[in-house]
Design a protein around this motif. Structure first.
Motif: not given
Ligand code: SF4
Ligand code: FES
Length: 250
Positions: A22-25, A100-108
């Motif tokens: 999940k996203f955490e802020i 606000t920056l949304v930071i995610e891993p490579w999704r594949a």
């Protein structure tokens, strides 16, 4: 004095690939704009550690844009907003105060999550094992230099050799395709006389391993080229397809 900015970071947290994430802020204040993106994450991790919280896992090694280890998707862009730049070479001056920056891993599918922003890219190692090598002995530097290579082929091979195997091309592709990476690796060796003995088996084996690893097909979205920190051209996919077709001609 260096300019400072405040940011809200929405960061993907996930224990491992079997646990839902999940996203955490995180509200970060007084970020020096001369910091790199990874240094900014280091500062946040120091704070989390002091507070007794789990630091954010992310991949990094050289921090010089050469090893291909770092990578995260920022606001939908692999390696962030600056073209031709790895995450470790991206500086905080590229962001605005209050953003606000949304930071995610490579999704594949081909890159299972290790933890948080860290992903398992061993699929790329297995693709290289399938054909990303030559068997001829090239000798010492002067001997190798005595083998003439046409300028056009040398240029294509050198451009392709810039691929650092970061996987941003896969993360950017709507199909999770690894064709830019594989195209670059095939092009690099297939263009050179030293790579000629394995030319046919290389393209077959690398493409077959790519398919086994669960990467998707290319549908010419060109998102891979746009996201690539080494600006590898999709022309290398065309070279790979041509080599593959030639091997499969009746
Ligand atoms: S082609 Fe570009 S984006 Fe893909 S792995 Fe190589 S350097 Fe990274
Ligand atoms: S850490 Fe090596 S390229 Fe970014």
């Amino acid at each position: 004095m260096a300019k400072k900015i405040n940011l809200t970071l929405k960061i993907w947290r996930q224990k491992n690939c079997k646990t839902p994430g999940k996203f955490e802020i995180y509200k970060t204040q007084g970020i020096d704009v001369d910091m790199s993106f990874l240094e900014m994450l280091d500062v946040l991790n120091e704070k989390l550690t002091k507070e007794g919280k789990e630091p954010i896992a992310f991949d990094h090694d050289c921090r010089e844009g050469i090893c291909g280890t770092c990578g995260a998707v920022i606001n939908g862009q692999p390696h962030g907003p600056q073209r031709g730049t790895t995450l470790c070479q991206l500086h905080m001056r590229n962001f605005k105060d209050g953003e606000t920056l949304v930071i995610e891993p490579w999704r594949a599918k081909g890159f299972p999550i290790n933890k948080d922003l860290s992903v398992d890219r061993s699929a790329f190692d297995r693709i290289i094992n399938a054909g990303g090598f030559i068997s001829v002995k090239t000798g010492q530097a002067p001997d190798a230099h005595s083998l003439p290579v046409p300028k056009e082929n040398a240029d294509i091979a050198m451009d392709a050799a810039q691929c650092i195997g970061c996987g941003a091309c896969v993360a950017a592709c709507p199909n999770g395709s690894a064709m830019l990476f594989v195209g670059a690796k095939v092009s690099h060796l297939n263009q050179l006389p030293q790579g000629a003995p394995e030319k046919k088996t290389r393209v077959l084996n690398m493409v077959s391993q790519m398919d086994k690893e669960g990467f998707g097909n290319c549908s010419n979205a060109y998102e891979c080229e746009a996201a690539c920190p080494k600006e590898i051209s999709v022309v290398h996919i065309a070279h790979m397809n041509r080599d593959y077709r030639q091997v499969n001609l009746p």
